[in-house]
Every structure is written in structure tokens, then in C-alpha cells.
Design an enzyme around this catalytic site. Structure first.
Site, mmCIF file in Angstrom:
data_model
loop_
_atom_site.group_PDB
_atom_site.id
_atom_site.type_symbol
_atom_site.label_atom_id
_atom_site.label_comp_id
_atom_site.label_asym_id
_atom_site.label_seq_id
_atom_site.Cartn_x
_atom_site.Cartn_y
_atom_site.Cartn_z
ATOM 1 N N CYS A 1 66.803 -20.022 -15.820
ATOM 2 C CA CYS A 1 67.604 -20.290 -17.010
ATOM 3 C C CYS A 1 67.263 -19.191 -18.002
ATOM 4 O O CYS A 1 66.146 -18.682 -18.001
ATOM 5 C CB CYS A 1 67.235 -21.653 -17.585
ATOM 6 S SG CYS A 1 68.331 -22.143 -18.920
ATOM 7 N N LYS B 1 72.482 -32.489 -15.126
ATOM 8 C CA LYS B 1 71.596 -32.319 -16.271
ATOM 9 C C LYS B 1 72.376 -32.697 -17.524
ATOM 10 O O LYS B 1 73.396 -32.085 -17.844
ATOM 11 C CB LYS B 1 71.121 -30.873 -16.347
ATOM 12 C CG LYS B 1 70.226 -30.602 -17.544
ATOM 13 C CD LYS B 1 69.622 -29.212 -17.485
ATOM 14 C CE LYS B 1 68.796 -28.927 -18.731
ATOM 15 N NZ LYS B 1 68.201 -27.581 -18.675
ATOM 16 N N CYS C 1 67.336 -19.516 -21.354
ATOM 17 C CA CYS C 1 67.004 -19.965 -22.718
ATOM 18 C C CYS C 1 65.596 -19.584 -23.189
ATOM 19 O O CYS C 1 65.376 -19.372 -24.372
ATOM 20 C CB CYS C 1 67.249 -21.460 -22.886
ATOM 21 S SG CYS C 1 66.137 -22.501 -21.939
ATOM 22 N N LYS D 1 68.547 -35.318 -14.348
ATOM 23 C CA LYS D 1 67.652 -35.060 -15.476
ATOM 24 C C LYS D 1 68.344 -35.428 -16.772
ATOM 25 O O LYS D 1 69.490 -35.007 -16.962
ATOM 26 C CB LYS D 1 67.308 -33.572 -15.466
ATOM 27 C CG LYS D 1 66.439 -33.116 -16.603
ATOM 28 C CD LYS D 1 66.325 -31.626 -16.577
ATOM 29 C CE LYS D 1 65.596 -31.192 -17.842
ATOM 30 N NZ LYS D 1 65.601 -29.779 -18.023
ATOM 31 N N GLU E 1 79.298 -33.019 -10.077
ATOM 32 C CA GLU E 1 78.399 -31.853 -10.190
ATOM 33 C C GLU E 1 77.544 -31.714 -8.923
ATOM 34 O O GLU E 1 77.371 -30.609 -8.395
ATOM 35 C CB GLU E 1 77.459 -32.010 -11.388
ATOM 36 C CG GLU E 1 78.124 -31.888 -12.742
ATOM 37 C CD GLU E 1 78.060 -30.467 -13.303
ATOM 38 O OE1 GLU E 1 77.636 -29.557 -12.561
ATOM 39 O OE2 GLU E 1 78.451 -30.279 -14.473
ATOM 40 N N SER F 1 60.112 -34.146 -20.899
ATOM 41 C CA SER F 1 59.089 -34.084 -21.942
ATOM 42 C C SER F 1 59.149 -35.239 -22.931
ATOM 43 O O SER F 1 58.122 -35.802 -23.302
ATOM 44 C CB SER F 1 59.195 -32.751 -22.689
ATOM 45 O OG SER F 1 60.485 -32.596 -23.252
HETATM 46 C C1 PBG Z 1 65.769 -25.001 -19.587
HETATM 47 C C2 PBG Z 1 65.119 -26.321 -19.382
HETATM 48 C C3 PBG Z 1 64.946 -27.373 -20.295
HETATM 49 C C4 PBG Z 1 64.170 -28.328 -19.634
HETATM 50 C C5 PBG Z 1 63.927 -27.848 -18.351
HETATM 51 N N1 PBG Z 1 64.544 -26.625 -18.206
HETATM 52 C C6 PBG Z 1 65.333 -27.498 -21.713
HETATM 53 C C7 PBG Z 1 66.722 -27.634 -22.107
HETATM 54 O O1 PBG Z 1 67.660 -27.681 -21.316
HETATM 55 O O2 PBG Z 1 66.900 -27.642 -23.324
HETATM 56 C C8 PBG Z 1 63.680 -29.605 -20.231
HETATM 57 C C9 PBG Z 1 62.479 -30.186 -19.586
HETATM 58 C C10 PBG Z 1 61.794 -31.245 -20.361
HETATM 59 O O3 PBG Z 1 62.241 -31.714 -21.428
HETATM 60 O O4 PBG Z 1 60.717 -31.650 -19.911
HETATM 61 N N2 PBG Z 1 67.127 -24.991 -19.664
#
Ligand code: PBG
Length: 330
Positions: A123, A199, A125, A252, A237, A278
Site C-alpha cells: 500500500c 476492507k 499510504c 478487515k 470484492e 488496531s
Molecule cells: C494500509 C493499512 C491500514 C491498516 C492495514 N494496512 C490502514 C488504513 O487502511 O488506513 C490498518 C490495520 C490496523 O488498524 O490494525 N492501507
């Protein structure tokens, strides 16, 4: 009419002792199915606690060998790697640099323990200056098609470094096909893809964004992550991604989406992973810290529920705690 004592079902017969309960338990947890996320930070020496995720640390490269040994000791055989790079730019080029932070981390981990399964999160980000998961077009929107070659390049770079599994979490359309072709063309036809297929745009990623410094500088991710009010789109998806070449699919977050885990499990024949994210982690830890819930029991109940819903693989920050508690129960 008065019922005879023996005329009703006595459900308690099989709950009488611990051994009887274990004998008839349908869902078992095992560290073999856990994936432990690691945050690796460029320039960091040792470990630095992540404030929003009590009990979790960012790791410097010099902390990885000891980490690998600890995971092995606990029976955890898979890690999911996130990077905090030394620089960020508009296109996230530190994400596919040969000496990128995750690329370096993988080499160290594989050297420390060649059998450890290393999963590379793909990713942009964490690597873009704007914090979005793809590149931006002139009008500030995330440009789907322009992001695909970059995500594919990052995947090849991670596979070159030794990642055993490529896990795209960006939610661009067509990325699985683009990544599969790029991997195949670069000699990585044996590298599986674990797609973050379903996701959802979620408030439960909050603590992660502090941990990975990946909060978008403007706007949010609702334009590319799925709407939590929609269940059918998760199946769409997942099927699309499998069609494009995904070897495994992920749902997720996990806890607010247990119904989706169950539905995806029923709809596909590839392994299904669930990410106990998280926010789910920190919520439980905060309550346990205050003594409002019994942390160990709540962790076991949480992970059991995710597995009961149908997850073959559970990505969880609780992995170590669960394993330690399990060892002390024996
Ligand atoms: C990156 C990503 C994210 C998470 C995993 N990969 C953050 C998001 O999409 O903002 C979140 C994992 C977590 O909250 O434990 N795109």
C-alpha cells in the site's frame, strides 16, 4: 402439565468438567494460524512503544533478530510487515526502493529464521507525503489506474527482497491482476497473494495510523475502502480478487464484520484471513488496563469468535499475549 425431571434436555451434562468441555469444543485456537504485525522504522535503534497501542512497539532493524527468536519461541510462524520509511514523496517511492525499510527488514528476518513466513503489506499510504493509498491525479482524487504499476512494482520489490506472501491493502480496482502479472513476469510465480479483499472504511484503524504515521493529510478513504453498511459488496470484492489471481482473501476489520467473515468463508474455497485491527486491540487493552475486563479471557474469547466465524488465518496484535497466556495455562 408437570414435566418429569428427565424429560428436558440437560445441556449442562457436557459442561461439568474442563476435560468434558474440551472434548466437545468445536473451535480451537493455535499459534499456527496467527499472523503478528510488525512496524519497522527506518533510523530507529531498538524499540519504541506505540502509545495508541499499549504493549506494541515500533522496531528498529537492530531489534528484528531478537524479535524473530521470540516469535519462534512462542510458536508464531508468520509476520505482516509495515514500514516507516526514511522519506516520503508524492508517489511513495520509498515503498519499492531496493534498500526500503521493509525490504531490509525481510532480509534480516529471513536470515534470522528462514522458515518464518514474511508477509509484505502493499500500500502506498505509509510512503506517500499525502498519506493516501494510491497516487493523486490533478484534482486531488486517488487515481486508480495510475496507482496500479506502482503497487505492482512495490510487490515485485518485496518479493525480490524475500517476502513469502504479498498482501495488497490499498483497495485499488484491478490491483490483484496487475500484481499477479508483475510477479509472474519477474520470476515470482510461486509467490502467493493474500488480498485485503473486503476492507471496510473503518474508525477502528485509528491507532494504526498513529503507529504507521499513515493518516491521510486531507479527506478520508471512503472513496476506495468499502462501506460498512454493505455486506454483498464484500463477496463481490472477494470473488473479483480470486478471479484476478488472489490465493487467499481477507476481511478487515474482524469484530464488527463477523457476519462478513462467515459469508465470505461460505462463498469461496480459498483460505480466508481476518484482521483483528488496531482499534479492536486498543479498545480491549484499554479496558483491561483499567481492570474493567479480564484481558486474557477477553483476548481468548475474541480470537475464538473470529475463528468460529470462519477465519482460517487471524492477523492479530494479541498473538504474543495469547501464546504467553496459553503457556502459563499448561
Ligand atoms: C494500509 C493499512 C491500514 C491498516 C492495514 N494496512 C490502514 C488504513 O487502511 O488506513 C490498518 C490495520 C490496523 O488498524 O490494525 N492501507
Amino acid at each position: 402439565m408437570k414435566r418429569m425431571e428427565s424429560s428436558f434436555r440437560r445441556h449442562r451434562r457436557l459442561r461439568r468438567t474442563a476435560s468434558l468441555r474440551a472434548l466437545v469444543r468445536e473451535t480451537d485456537l493455535s499459534p499456527a494460524h496467527f499472523v503478528y504485525p510488525l512496524f519497522v522504522q527506518a533510523g530507529l535503534h531498538g524499540r519504541a512503544p506505540i502509545e495508541s497501542m499499549p504493549g506494541q512497539d515500533r522496531l528498529g532493524l537492530d531489534a528484528l533478530t531478537a524479535e524473530a527468536a521470540e516469535l519462534r519461541e512462542l510458536g508464531i510462524r508468520s509476520v505482516l510487515l509495515f514500514g516507516l520509511p526514511s522519506y516520503k514523496d508524492e508517489v511513495g517511492s520509498s515503498g519499492w526502493a531496493e534498500d526500503g525499510i521493509v525490504q531490509k527488514a525481510v532480509r534480516i528476518l529471513k536470515e534470522a529464521d528462514p522458515e518464518l513466513v514474511t508477509i509484505g503489506d502493499v500500500c502506498l499510504c505509509e510512503y506517500t507525503s499525502h498519506g493516501h493509498c494510491g497516487v493523486l491525479s490533478g484534482d486531488g482524487q486517488v487515481d486508480n489506474d495510475a496507482s496500479l504499476p506502482l503497487l505492482a512494482g512495490m510487490s515485485v520489490s518485496l518479493a525480490d527482497a524475500g517476502c513469502d506472501i504479498i498482501a495488497p491493502s490499498d483497495m485499488m480496482d484491478g490491483r490483484i491482476g496487475a500484481i499477479r502479472s508483475a510477479l509472474d513476469a519477474s520470476g515470482h510465480s510461486q509467490t502467493p497473494i493474500l488480498s485485503y479483499a473486503a476492507k471496510f472504511a473503518s474508525a477502528f484503524y485509528g491507532p494504526f495510523r498513529e503507529a504507521a504515521e499513515s493518516t491521510p493529510a486531507f479527506g478520508d478513504r471512503r472513496g476506495y475502502q468499502a462501506d460498512g453498511a454493505n455486506g454483498r459488496i464484500a463477496l463481490d470484492e472477494a470473488l473479483t480478487d480470486i478471479d484476478e489471481g488472489a490465493d487467499m482473501v481477507m476481511v478487515k476489520p474482524a469484530l464488527p464484520y463477523l457476519d462478513i467473515i462467515r459469508d465470505v468463508r461460505a462463498a469461496v474455497n480459498v483460505p480466508v484471513a481476518a484482521y483483528n485491527v488496531s482499534g479492536e486491540y486498543s479498545m480491549l487493552m484499554a479496558a483491561a488496563e483499567r481492570g474493567w475486563i479480564d484481558g486474557e479471557r477477553a483476548i481468548d474469547e475474541t480470537l475464538t469468535a473470529i475463528r468460529r466465524a470462519g477465519a482460517d488465518i487471524i492477523i492479530t496484535y494479541h498473538a504474543k499475549q495469547w501464546c504467553r497466556a496459553q503457556a502459563s495455562r499448561r
